[in-house]
Design a protein around this motif. Structure first.
Motif, PDB file in Angstrom:
ATOM      1  N   HIS A 198       0.831  -1.209   0.000  1.00 20.96           N
ATOM      2  CA  HIS A 198       0.000   0.000   0.000  1.00 20.96           C
ATOM      3  C   HIS A 198       0.863   1.256   0.000  1.00 20.96           C
ATOM      4  CE1 HIS A 198      -4.008  -1.744   0.360  1.00 20.96           C
ATOM      5  NE2 HIS A 198      -3.501  -2.636   1.198  1.00 20.96           N
ATOM      6  N   GLU A 199       1.988   1.212   0.709  1.00 19.53           N
ATOM      7  CA  GLU A 199       2.903   2.351   0.710  1.00 19.53           C
ATOM      8  C   GLU A 199       3.494   2.564  -0.680  1.00 19.53           C
ATOM      9  OE1 GLU A 199       5.669   2.966   4.170  1.00 19.53           O
ATOM     10  OE2 GLU A 199       7.174   2.458   2.637  1.00 19.53           O
ATOM     11  N   GLY A 241       0.913   3.885  -3.037  1.00 16.86           N
ATOM     12  CA  GLY A 241       0.698   5.307  -2.792  1.00 16.86           C
ATOM     13  C   GLY A 241       1.768   6.157  -3.454  1.00 16.86           C
ATOM     14  N   GLU A 242       3.026   5.712  -3.394  1.00 21.03           N
ATOM     15  CA  GLU A 242       4.101   6.489  -3.999  1.00 21.03           C
ATOM     16  C   GLU A 242       3.951   6.548  -5.517  1.00 21.03           C
ATOM     17  OE1 GLU A 242       7.387   5.434  -0.504  1.00 21.03           O
ATOM     18  OE2 GLU A 242       7.577   4.530  -2.507  1.00 21.03           O
ATOM     19  N   SER A 301      -4.194   5.108  -0.247  1.00 23.98           N
ATOM     20  CA  SER A 301      -3.228   4.020  -0.111  1.00 23.98           C
ATOM     21  C   SER A 301      -2.317   4.232   1.087  1.00 23.98           C
ATOM     22  CB  SER A 301      -2.392   3.895  -1.389  1.00 23.98           C
ATOM     23  OG  SER A 301      -3.182   3.396  -2.451  1.00 23.98           O
ATOM     24  N   PHE A 302      -1.876   5.474   1.275  1.00 21.42           N
ATOM     25  CA  PHE A 302      -1.019   5.750   2.432  1.00 21.42           C
ATOM     26  C   PHE A 302      -1.779   5.555   3.748  1.00 21.42           C
ATOM     27  CE2 PHE A 302       1.442   8.557  -0.630  1.00 21.42           C
ATOM     28  CZ  PHE A 302       2.554   7.712  -0.684  1.00 21.42           C
ATOM     29  N   GLN A 303      -3.041   5.931   3.745  1.00 19.41           N
ATOM     30  CA  GLN A 303      -3.844   5.721   4.968  1.00 19.41           C
ATOM     31  C   GLN A 303      -3.968   4.238   5.287  1.00 19.41           C
ATOM     32  OE1 GLN A 303      -7.268   7.995   3.621  1.00 19.41           O
ATOM     33  NE2 GLN A 303      -6.954   9.507   5.246  1.00 19.41           N
ATOM     34  N   ALA A 323      -1.819   1.936   4.399  1.00 16.69           N
ATOM     35  CA  ALA A 323      -0.494   1.499   4.845  1.00 16.69           C
ATOM     36  C   ALA A 323      -0.287   1.825   6.311  1.00 16.69           C
ATOM     37  CB  ALA A 323       0.586   2.169   3.991  1.00 16.69           C
ATOM     38  N   ALA A 361       5.413   6.170   4.826  1.00 20.28           N
ATOM     39  CA  ALA A 361       3.972   6.292   4.590  1.00 20.28           C
ATOM     40  C   ALA A 361       3.437   7.600   5.170  1.00 20.28           C
ATOM     41  CB  ALA A 361       3.237   5.104   5.195  1.00 20.28           C
ATOM     42  N   THR A 362       3.965   8.010   6.318  1.00 17.85           N
ATOM     43  CA  THR A 362       3.553   9.276   6.923  1.00 17.85           C
ATOM     44  C   THR A 362       3.935  10.448   6.031  1.00 17.85           C
ATOM     45  OG1 THR A 362       3.780   8.350   9.141  1.00 17.85           O
ATOM     46  CG2 THR A 362       3.784  10.745   8.955  1.00 17.85           C
ATOM     47  N   GLY A 364       4.514  10.289   2.832  1.00 16.05           N
ATOM     48  CA  GLY A 364       3.728  10.173   1.602  1.00 16.05           C
ATOM     49  C   GLY A 364       2.340  10.740   1.765  1.00 16.05           C
ATOM     50  N   LEU A 365       1.700  10.437   2.904  1.00 19.09           N
ATOM     51  CA  LEU A 365       0.359  10.955   3.142  1.00 19.09           C
ATOM     52  C   LEU A 365       0.376  12.471   3.217  1.00 19.09           C
ATOM     53  CD1 LEU A 365      -2.623  10.451   3.722  1.00 19.09           C
ATOM     54  CD2 LEU A 365      -2.030  10.166   6.148  1.00 19.09           C
TER      55      LEU A 365
END
Length: 483
Positions: free
Chosen positions: A438-439, A442-443, A457-459, A461, A471-472, A474-475
């Motif tokens: 998911h991370e 998201g990227e 997706s980041f959420q 992850a 992930a943080t 990225g979000l």
């Protein structure tokens, strides 16, 4: 927190019929008929057993046997050190050898045991190491402990070991409802016996995933002070801290667990979690220094530590975004390592090559990852190894498609990889798939300008791995207003 090297065990016990002990290993009560002289060693072994310090526990139980050769529960205790329910390990031959030193057969052991209650306790390990498959015997063992706890309702040790046996029924792959049953028993014990090491320990194991970890936070905060002399107790708290993204606590506790002499540190469970904690704090300098030091301590005799070293290399490269890290070129003969370690090493090399803009090299590594993933036996670890290896193979193939200009295909493949990860049992600790799907998805979505999808997706992850640094970040980037 006292330094482990300075801890002094202070062992105290009452008369043999009702013994209670409080020390730097915790507090427990286990009425028994053993000789007074054997009580301190027996109770020390019991407390060590609850903290999974199995070798030291076996030594203590053998010392109790030497002081009272007719002490049935000392042989029961040693036999218990050869089953490790959470880790799905069991040495039946060693356990039976210990029991046979008491008496050659189960019938003779029962006849030699001094009280009915102790015969019932001994009977639980007789079924654990009896006939049938491990899974069958584990099931019988849990049932025997359930009956024992019902027969002796004031015996909280029976309840503690029943909670642990329930978790062992999962055979190493977490069954969440069963773990919750075990957790309820352990929570009740912890409320009534806040200094009992097993109560706190089993609460942590029952709830050490992101969805349940908050229920075990009081036990995690307490366990290191309950049993400061047990290295496992120092580390075990971080199962909850990591699940909640509490990175300073993950670092500090694993430093203590690894021991005061850093020159003796080796790649392993505690140091791997320490390195992961550094990376999630963004401290790649310390993570890299730790890895170099551990590598320098490796010798041919320590080859079994290799998989942990590979895990840490992958984390440093991927989570630390060190695409040219020298550790990628360290020579490693991984032919004897388990499947996932071999896949992880090649995945990290392929992932780094892609980030360096070298698709041909990445393609070579990707082919090796796919070949290994397809050859993992389907029955390994209940199918988990094959699934995780397949996810890593699919991730590299997706990134190669993206490098070739087909972002749509890359996103489709990463969605498939994420769906596989979602179907797997809950994990504890650093992710086995070192770049969570998911991370990564998201990227890729963010780079394609699909910000809302990337945020989702980041959420996801972060729901699976709270507080993960990339992930943080990225979000935050997905939610930021475009410039």
């Amino acid at each position: 927190m006292p330094r482990l090297s300075a801890v002094l065990l202070v062992l105290t016990c009452a008369a043999a019929p009702l013994s209670a002990q409080q020390s730097s290993l915790g507090e427990a009560s286990f009425p028994n008929s053993g000789a007074t002289a054997a009580q301190p060693q027996f109770l020390k072994g019991l407390l060590l057993l609850h903290s999974f310090e199995y070798e030291d526990a076996a030594t203590a139980f053998r010392a109790a046997q030497a002081l009272d050769p007719a002490f049935a529960m000392a042989y029961w205790g040693e036999a218990m050190t050869y089953t490790h329910p959470i880790w799905n390990q069991q040495d039946t031959a060693a356990a039976l050898a210990a029991l046979r030193r008491f008496a050659p057969t189960a019938r003779e052991r029962a006849a030699r045991t001094r009280t009915a209650r102790e015969r019932d306790w001994l009977g639980t390990v007789e079924v654990l190491y009896g006939e049938g498959s491990k899974a069958h015997r584990d099931t019988l063992f849990a049932g025997a402990l359930k009956q024992l706890a019902a027969r002796y309702p004031s015996d909280d040790e029976a309840k503690a070991f029943y909670a642990l046996a329930l978790m062992g029924l999962s055979q190493g792959i977490r069954d969440v409802p069963t773990y919750e049953r075990a957790g309820a028993i352990a929570l009740d014990l912890f409320r009534r016996h806040p200094q009992h090491p097993g109560a706190a320990h089993y609460v942590i194991h029952a709830f050490d995933d992101p969805q349940h970890a908050s229920r075990a936070l009081p036990a995690a905060r307490a366990y290191s002070t309950i049993a400061p002399a047990a290295a496992h107790a120092q580390h075990m708290t971080t199962h909850i801290f990591l699940a909640l993204g509490m990175w300073p606590e993950v670092v500090s506790q694993n430093i203590i667990a690894s021991g005061p002499d850093t020159s003796a540190w080796l790649p392993g469970h505690y140091t791997a979690w320490l390195g992961y904690g550094y990376l999630q704090l963004g401290d790649t300098t310390r993570a890299a220094a730790l890895l170099r030091g551990l590598h320098d301590h490796m010798t041919p005799a320590r080859a079994a530590r290799g998989p942990a070293l590979i895990e840490m290399i992958g984390e440093l490269v991927i989570d630390g975004e060190r695409w040219n890290d020298p550790s990628l070129d360290w020579p490693v003969n991984d032919s004897s390592f388990h499947w996932l370690a071999r896949v992880t090493r090649r995945f990290a090399a392929g992932y780094a090559a892609l980030q360096r803009g070298q698709p041909p090299e990445a393609r070579r590594w990707s082919a090796e990852v796919r070949a290994l993933a397809d050859s993992v036996p389907a029955e390994n670890n209940g199918g988990l190894d094959r699934a995780q290896a397949g996810v890593m193979a699919l991730q590299l193939e997706a990134l190669l498609a993206r490098a070739g200009g087909d972002t749509t295909a890359a996103i489709s493949m990463l969605r498939r990889a994420a769906a596989v990860e979602d179907s797997l049992p809950a994990e504890f600790g650093p992710p086995s798939v070192q770049k969570p799907s998911h991370e990564l998805l998201g990227e890729v979505l963010l780079a394609a300008g699909r910000r809302d999808e990337a945020a989702g997706s980041f959420q996801r992850a972060l729901a699976l791995a709270p507080g993960r640094r990339l992930a943080t970040l990225g979000l935050a980037a997905a939610r930021a207003k475009p410039q």
